[in-house]
Design a protein around this motif. Structure first.
Motif, PDB file in Angstrom:
ATOM      1  N   TYR A   6       0.914  -1.059  -0.013  1.00 56.03           N
ATOM      2  CA  TYR A   6       0.036  -0.093  -0.151  1.00 56.03           C
ATOM      3  C   TYR A   6       0.907   0.753   0.612  1.00 56.03           C
ATOM      4  O   TYR A   6       1.689   1.337   0.688  1.00 56.03           O
ATOM      5  CB  TYR A   6      -0.702  -0.139   1.076  1.00 56.03           C
ATOM      6  CG  TYR A   6      -2.113   0.999   1.056  1.00 56.03           C
ATOM      7  CD1 TYR A   6      -2.639   0.916   0.011  1.00 56.03           C
ATOM      8  CD2 TYR A   6      -2.406   2.290   1.723  1.00 56.03           C
ATOM      9  CE1 TYR A   6      -4.339   1.202   0.695  1.00 56.03           C
ATOM     10  CE2 TYR A   6      -2.919   2.948   1.292  1.00 56.03           C
ATOM     11  CZ  TYR A   6      -3.835   3.170   0.826  1.00 56.03           C
ATOM     12  OH  TYR A   6      -4.702   3.645   0.132  1.00 56.03           O
ATOM     13  N   TYR A 110       2.904   0.406   5.501  1.00 56.29           N
ATOM     14  CA  TYR A 110       2.211   0.856   3.988  1.00 56.29           C
ATOM     15  C   TYR A 110       3.591   1.453   4.238  1.00 56.29           C
ATOM     16  O   TYR A 110       5.116   1.611   4.947  1.00 56.29           O
ATOM     17  CB  TYR A 110       1.363   1.638   3.904  1.00 56.29           C
ATOM     18  CG  TYR A 110       1.267   2.736   5.017  1.00 56.29           C
ATOM     19  CD1 TYR A 110       2.093   4.401   4.924  1.00 56.29           C
ATOM     20  CD2 TYR A 110       0.105   2.471   6.660  1.00 56.29           C
ATOM     21  CE1 TYR A 110       1.585   5.352   5.898  1.00 56.29           C
ATOM     22  CE2 TYR A 110       0.471   3.795   7.385  1.00 56.29           C
ATOM     23  CZ  TYR A 110       0.673   4.340   7.179  1.00 56.29           C
ATOM     24  OH  TYR A 110       1.376   5.864   8.307  1.00 56.29           O
ATOM     25  N   ASP A 128      -1.256   4.022  -4.020  1.00 60.76           N
ATOM     26  CA  ASP A 128      -2.636   3.858  -3.849  1.00 60.76           C
ATOM     27  C   ASP A 128      -3.528   4.963  -3.463  1.00 60.76           C
ATOM     28  O   ASP A 128      -4.589   5.296  -3.228  1.00 60.76           O
ATOM     29  CB  ASP A 128      -2.490   2.641  -2.658  1.00 60.76           C
ATOM     30  CG  ASP A 128      -2.050   1.440  -3.427  1.00 60.76           C
ATOM     31  OD1 ASP A 128      -2.639   0.947  -4.385  1.00 60.76           O
ATOM     32  OD2 ASP A 128      -1.186   1.437  -2.436  1.00 60.76           O
ATOM     33  N   THR A 129      -2.885   6.500  -2.762  1.00 60.07           N
ATOM     34  CA  THR A 129      -3.750   6.651  -2.515  1.00 60.07           C
ATOM     35  C   THR A 129      -2.586   8.391  -2.289  1.00 60.07           C
ATOM     36  O   THR A 129      -1.501   8.560  -2.422  1.00 60.07           O
ATOM     37  CB  THR A 129      -4.129   6.544  -0.921  1.00 60.07           C
ATOM     38  OG1 THR A 129      -5.083   8.066  -0.541  1.00 60.07           O
ATOM     39  CG2 THR A 129      -3.586   7.008   0.127  1.00 60.07           C
ATOM     40  N   GLN A 195      -5.690   5.401   9.576  1.00 57.89           N
ATOM     41  CA  GLN A 195      -6.592   5.666   8.408  1.00 57.89           C
ATOM     42  C   GLN A 195      -5.781   4.207   6.831  1.00 57.89           C
ATOM     43  O   GLN A 195      -6.100   3.361   7.139  1.00 57.89           O
ATOM     44  CB  GLN A 195      -7.130   6.692   7.782  1.00 57.89           C
ATOM     45  CG  GLN A 195      -7.430   6.372   6.530  1.00 57.89           C
ATOM     46  CD  GLN A 195      -7.757   8.390   6.290  1.00 57.89           C
ATOM     47  OE1 GLN A 195      -7.976   8.826   6.257  1.00 57.89           O
ATOM     48  NE2 GLN A 195      -7.819   8.186   4.339  1.00 57.89           N
ATOM     49  N   TYR A 196      -4.692   4.837   7.058  1.00 56.83           N
ATOM     50  CA  TYR A 196      -3.508   3.803   6.244  1.00 56.83           C
ATOM     51  C   TYR A 196      -3.721   2.551   6.123  1.00 56.83           C
ATOM     52  O   TYR A 196      -3.219   1.738   5.365  1.00 56.83           O
ATOM     53  CB  TYR A 196      -2.545   4.659   5.403  1.00 56.83           C
ATOM     54  CG  TYR A 196      -2.261   6.093   5.061  1.00 56.83           C
ATOM     55  CD1 TYR A 196      -3.362   6.166   4.357  1.00 56.83           C
ATOM     56  CD2 TYR A 196      -1.624   7.423   4.903  1.00 56.83           C
ATOM     57  CE1 TYR A 196      -3.784   7.887   3.782  1.00 56.83           C
ATOM     58  CE2 TYR A 196      -1.693   8.449   4.872  1.00 56.83           C
ATOM     59  CZ  TYR A 196      -2.887   8.806   3.917  1.00 56.83           C
ATOM     60  OH  TYR A 196      -3.071  10.038   3.286  1.00 56.83           O
ATOM     61  N   GLN A 198      -5.493   0.830   8.305  1.00 55.92           N
ATOM     62  CA  GLN A 198      -6.336   0.190   7.614  1.00 55.92           C
ATOM     63  C   GLN A 198      -6.604  -0.299   6.398  1.00 55.92           C
ATOM     64  O   GLN A 198      -7.139  -1.183   5.811  1.00 55.92           O
ATOM     65  CB  GLN A 198      -7.574   1.061   8.639  1.00 55.92           C
ATOM     66  CG  GLN A 198      -8.825  -0.054   7.788  1.00 55.92           C
ATOM     67  CD  GLN A 198      -9.387  -1.223   8.607  1.00 55.92           C
ATOM     68  OE1 GLN A 198      -8.967  -1.133   9.988  1.00 55.92           O
ATOM     69  NE2 GLN A 198      -9.245  -1.896   8.431  1.00 55.92           N
ATOM     70  N   GLN A 199      -6.249   0.674   5.732  1.00 59.05           N
ATOM     71  CA  GLN A 199      -6.258   0.326   4.059  1.00 59.05           C
ATOM     72  C   GLN A 199      -5.504  -0.256   3.290  1.00 59.05           C
ATOM     73  O   GLN A 199      -5.719  -1.292   2.470  1.00 59.05           O
ATOM     74  CB  GLN A 199      -5.941   1.768   3.505  1.00 59.05           C
ATOM     75  CG  GLN A 199      -7.455   3.026   3.530  1.00 59.05           C
ATOM     76  CD  GLN A 199      -6.985   4.272   2.911  1.00 59.05           C
ATOM     77  OE1 GLN A 199      -5.417   4.762   2.974  1.00 59.05           O
ATOM     78  NE2 GLN A 199      -8.438   5.082   2.554  1.00 59.05           N
ATOM     79  N   ASP A 202      -6.847  -3.802   4.160  1.00 56.00           N
ATOM     80  CA  ASP A 202      -8.077  -3.688   3.592  1.00 56.00           C
ATOM     81  C   ASP A 202      -7.600  -4.288   2.029  1.00 56.00           C
ATOM     82  O   ASP A 202      -7.838  -5.467   1.230  1.00 56.00           O
ATOM     83  CB  ASP A 202      -9.236  -2.938   2.907  1.00 56.00           C
ATOM     84  CG  ASP A 202      -9.668  -2.074   4.381  1.00 56.00           C
ATOM     85  OD1 ASP A 202     -10.028  -3.340   5.323  1.00 56.00           O
ATOM     86  OD2 ASP A 202     -10.011  -1.316   4.478  1.00 56.00           O
TER      87      ASP A 202
END
Length: 209
Positions: A6, A110, A128-129, A195-196, A198-199, A202
C-alpha cells in the motif's frame, strides 16, 4: 509474485513542509521512499546517470571532484525544452525504477513515497492514495526566502513552474493543513496513519481473497 504494497504518495508545493510530515510518519515506523534523495543517487559519482550526462553535455558539466555541477546542468536545460526533455527521459525512468525497488524492499505496514512533482510527473499512477501538504502561497514565498536565502522573484518563478494550489488540492485524496501549530500537524498525521493502516490491511485482505 511480488507482494502488493500500500503506497501513499506524499506531495505539496515548495516549502509546504513535506519533509516534516514525512518524518512524523517515520516516527510510527513507516518507511519513506524519497524521490529527491533518489534523484541525487542516480547522478552520484560513477553512476550510469552521471556518465550519460557527461557524454551528452561534455566534461564541463562536472566539478573538480568529478561530481555533477548542478548549477551548470540547470543552465544547460533552463531555457532549452529539448535538452530538458532529454534529461527527463534519461533520469525519470531511473528514479521511478529505484523508487519501486525501495517500495518492494520495505517492511512497514505501508510506504510513504515523497515526490515533490507527484502529479506533474504523473507518478500518482504508482500510488494507492495521494496526500497533499497544503499551505498558502504567501507562506510558501516567505518560508522559501527564509530557508534558501533567495529573492521573492525567484520563489515566484518556482511557484509558476509548479502546479497551482487549486489544481493540486483538486487531485488530492487526503490533505494536511500545515499552517497551524506543530501539535495540530502531529494529530493530523496520527489520524491519517490509522486510516492508512486500515487501508493497507484491507488491500492485503482483498489480494489474499
Amino acid at each position: 509474485m511480488m507482494a502488493k504494497k500500500y503506497i501513499v504518495g506524499l506531495t505539496g508545493g515548495i516549502a509546504s513542509g513535506k519533509t516534516t510530515v514525512a518524518n512524523l510518519f517515520a516516527q510510527y515506523g513507516i518507511d519513506l521512499v524519497d524521490a529527491d534523495v533518489i534523484a541525487r543517487e542516480v547522478v552520484s559519482i560513477g553512476s550510469d546517470g552521471l556518465n550519460a550526462i557527461k557524454q551528452h553535455f561534455g566534461q564541463g558539466i562536472l566539478l573538480a571532484d568529478n561530481s555533477l555541477d548542478r548549477a551548470a546542468l540547470r543552465a544547460k536545460v533552463f531555457n532549452n525544452p529539448e535538452q530538458r526533455l532529454w534529461l527527463n527521459n534519461l533520469l525519470h525512468p531511473m528514479i521511478r525504477h529505484r523508487m519501486l525497488d525501495q517500495v518492494q524492499a520495505s517492511t512497514s505496514a505501508y510506504v510513504i513515497m515523497v515526490v515533490p512533482l507527484l502529479f506533474e510527473n504523473h507518478l500518482d499512477s504508482l500510488v494507492d492514495t495521494t496526500l497533499v501538504v497544503d499551505i498558502a502561497p504567501e507562506l510558501q514565498v516567505s518560508r522559501t526566502m527564509q530557508r534558501d536565502g533567495v529573492s521573492k522573484e525567484q520563489v515566484e518563478h518556482i511557484l509558476a513552474s509548479q502546479m497551482t494550489r487549486e489544481q493540486r488540492l483538486a487531485l488530492a485524496d487526503n490533505i494536511i493543513d500545515n499552517q497551524g501549530e506543530h501539535e495540530q500537524l502531529r494529530s493530523q498525521v496520527f489520524r491519517l496513519h490509522q486510516q492508512y493502516l486500515q487501508q493497507a490491511t484491507d488491500l492485503e485482505t482483498n489480494v489474499n481473497d
